[in-house]
Design an enzyme around this catalytic site. Structure first.
Site, PDB file in Angstrom:
ATOM      1  N   HIS A 130       6.883  -9.720   0.958  1.00 48.48           N
ATOM      2  CA  HIS A 130       5.876  -8.712   1.222  1.00 48.48           C
ATOM      3  C   HIS A 130       4.540  -8.972   0.493  1.00 48.48           C
ATOM      4  CE1 HIS A 130       4.947  -4.100   1.560  1.00 48.48           C
ATOM      5  NE2 HIS A 130       3.871  -4.817   1.597  1.00 48.48           N
ATOM      6  N   GLU A 139       1.526   3.388   3.144  1.00 50.42           N
ATOM      7  CA  GLU A 139       2.193   3.004   1.899  1.00 50.42           C
ATOM      8  C   GLU A 139       1.623   3.717   0.673  1.00 50.42           C
ATOM      9  OE1 GLU A 139       4.044  -1.284   2.354  1.00 50.42           O
ATOM     10  OE2 GLU A 139       1.866  -1.416   2.193  1.00 50.42           O
ATOM     11  N   HIS A 145      -1.374  -8.458  -0.382  1.00 53.88           N
ATOM     12  CA  HIS A 145      -0.535  -9.559   0.150  1.00 53.88           C
ATOM     13  C   HIS A 145      -1.283 -10.870   0.002  1.00 53.88           C
ATOM     14  CE1 HIS A 145       0.015  -6.188   3.360  1.00 53.88           C
ATOM     15  NE2 HIS A 145       0.755  -5.902   2.307  1.00 53.88           N
ATOM     16  N   HIS A 193      -2.442  -2.680  -4.347  1.00 50.95           N
ATOM     17  CA  HIS A 193      -1.354  -3.301  -3.577  1.00 50.95           C
ATOM     18  C   HIS A 193      -1.959  -4.337  -2.639  1.00 50.95           C
ATOM     19  CE1 HIS A 193       2.064  -4.073  -1.116  1.00 50.95           C
ATOM     20  NE2 HIS A 193       1.515  -3.521  -0.043  1.00 50.95           N
TER      21      HIS A 193
END
Lengths: 273, 273, 273, 273
Positions: free
Chosen positions: D167, D78, D99, D97
């Protein structure tokens, strides 16, 4: 046996670390104690995360929250919380300011914090709210100006816990250990109160129960039992504050006890029922 | 092989530390065991946080909860919980009193605690409630007087878990390990019950399932598997109680097994299906 | 490079410890792997808490869940869960049975477990339910008899996760690492699903997204990244299983890599986008 | 004093480990920093769990997210999340980034994330949503193609936090420390927001309060206090990244300070009120 200033600095560092270790504070929050010889001064760390505070970080401030000697390090911006409460409440000798996750749901919604189990009685009959916006409009929500501190102290009034809208809480105590005990168990009470009311109506403590159970943390037994427990938990992890040379030397001369006795402990040692 | 008193003192210290480590107790709470040779006595620590209890802290009490020798240290104020249950329930040999966060939502609301999964069957068919206020009006909520202890024992009746309004819970067991197992898994059941019912109606265990699954903690297999697991968890952290000189010497003579065998373990060692 | 049986025993011990360390298992639960050379056998620990399993504890069983050599130690009573699924699903080479707090709210209420974020796609399109009571009436809720194991395997069908009413869950995998990955991320998904739906309607993954995202744990990249992470977390705490003399010797001869490569890792090492 | 590339690699490894240690990331998630000398490049780890990242893992990429030298190890799939945001936002020098469990309830339901306490002001006035399905239909939900990265960067716009349906989230910062601070306190805010609204209507921050309180993490005082706290927490556990030989040598020559000063720290050292 009066405590030396070195002992007190060590105990303030310990109190900061305990409050971090027990989940009350993260990078922010602080606890102070009034000077034992001069009620017009108090002791508070320089600006750093409470989990890291060392005895050498503890500085002296007057009740206008000015450092007694010019600082060589950055200071907490919210010192007036401490100074203004010491001015307003002569019987208060320790103050804690925190943003514990336990109280934030109350701070965000204005929900009333109420003693719901025996240890929660440390909150007292009422924990008032203070909204900085009421008096000062839009701010960065930090309590930095003397008038902000005075306003907060007025809201606290004769109580022990004041909740601060969109911010956190401030807790007063008659001793440093009392302040730590009140802070931790008011947070536990907050958690249980929130959790429980999802499942049914809470039958809170009566005024009589609050008064009687509220004295627990004023007794040497429960207070020292809890303090020893919190101290040993951080000692076992190697996270107790470092000793200064002075205190280390004095301790070497005295007995090998690992937990420093509270002032009242001697009397408390007698068996009771 | 009968356990020596030293072994039992060690096991009581271990049980206290396990219950603290598994999140049942904090600075408060205690677990006792009946004296193996004299059903008119029991063994309980002096007053200190359960996580810190050492074998040398374990003292002997009669069933009126008086210490057999004059105490040199502070004692728990709530000893009558233990003494009065031992009087009322001859088959009970261990008692635990705690304020676990898991049960407090029940204690604050009067909500019924019900076995909802196989390990929760240790609760038994019913966990009664006791409200100190009903009989004694406003108190500090501690169970200190003999008549308070007797009232609690009456409420427990023939059950294994009694919930105490605005306070906590008390759990009885047929052995110390059974008592620890019942305490921990009644807390887990409490957590799952609360969590689950937010998402739908719970289909609880039937009476037949409670009876059959309730025997799990009476079998050497599951009971010792859990005990070994809890003991090793605190051993791995270096938090097992210190050995007294006597027990250390005896252990040095015997095999190097790290987990002390339960009385019934030998029989349990045979493979089964 | 085929794995030796010693390597596999080590990896099974590691898998048990990982699942305990990541909060899926406590004193109970177990994970097995099919024998690499004989699909009619599988490898499973003797009865002990998964956090404590060592390579020497791993024994061989036939698909009727009988030990290949007479056991000298107590065995898990629920072995048929493993044996009967290996019989019914030739492509399955690893099976995990657990009572994770994450899935219990589903097991207690019958609520449907649904993939709600990309990693939750490991659950697959559907996670069926099995209620032991339907076919067997009141039991102690353990899956002990062969017909109970067969009934559970039928409920699992062609899926990867089966939820067991008032008990827990069982997860199948194409490899041991796949099984661990599916177990951990189905638990995370369960937690997120429950938490999220309190705040609004969940928009779950589409069938197409489940299929595409469900392949993540079959790719060497994500699978090995997660495995390395879980292994290192227990290694850093000194909680990796002890090496047997045989494996220690072989490892000394080979490279000093700390994480044992997965079978497919070599191919996976090439950079990709 | 400009930071050397070695120092920056060390700080990126530290940032990854901090975010894992503070519960934002597990086996997945990554944080990058723009190259200090060339705005057309950025620094990001090779593919591995953030808790394990070492300075030697940090590689250079161009803004099309191609590695500057052919990779010998697997890369994150990613990477375009980072490259496309650096293209679109010249003032952004760090991107994270993740989660985190804290934001997933928002990602699953589309619920709006709003600053509810002073530290939550780091979110800014608005945290937009991005649903990969809107533009790309069924995918495996990973942001792998350049057009997927560009779409996400458009959704982020001039904001600091963008939530990704089913996500996770992506957070931008003006410096690496600012990015870590925003990431951690946006997660805390998310938790408090969810918890609080179960108990009453939240009175969120006003636009003026968001603007004023939002500057806290731009001040050297709070930013460095938090950074020191997070660094020391992993150092105390022995989990700080290993030093490369180069940085270790340079550090030996310079002072023995344990926490590397932030660029602006010197100015910040002056006491203030």
């Amino acid at each position: 046996m009066p405590q030396s200033l070195d002992d007190i600095r060590y105990e303030v560092a310990l109190a900061n670390r305990i409050l971090a270790h027990e989940g009350v504070m993260d990078a922010f929050g602080h606890v102070s104690v009034r000077h034992p010889d001069d009620p017009g001064r108090y002791l508070l760390s320089r600006s750093r995360g409470p989990e890291l505070v060392e005895p050498a970080d503890i500085l002296e401030f007057d009740l206008d929250s000015e450092p007694l000697v010019p600082p060589t390090a950055r200071l907490y911006s919210e010192r007036v919380i401490h100074g203004e409460i010491y001015k307003a409440r002569p019987e208060v000798t320790a103050v804690c300011h925190h943003h514990s996750p336990a109280v934030l749901p109350f701070c965000l919604t204005g929900k009333k914090l109420t003693p719901v189990y025996h240890l929660g009685a440390v909150i007292g009959l009422n924990a008032p709210f203070w909204d900085q916006r009421d008096e000062f409009g839009d701010t960065n929500l930090l309590v930095v100006k003397p008038e902000e501190g005075r306003s907060l102290a007025r809201a606290l009034g004769a109580h022990w816990v004041v909740l601060m809208r969109r911010h956190g809480a401030t807790v007063a105590g008659t001793t440093l250990r009392d302040c730590v005990f009140r802070t931790i168990y008011s947070c536990r009470n907050a958690e249980y109160q929130l959790q429980a009311e999802k499942y049914g109506a809470i039958g809170p403590l009566s005024a009589g129960e609050i008064e009687q159970a509220g004295g627990i943390h004023q007794q040497a037994g429960p207070l020292n039992r809890a303090w020893e427990y919190w101290v040993r938990r951080i000692e076992k992890k190697g996270e107790a504050p470092p000793r200064t040379r002075t205190t280390a030397a004095r301790r070497a001369k005295s007995s090998a006890r690992r937990v420093k006795p509270a002032p009242r402990r001697k009397a408390a040692r007698k068996g009771r029922r």
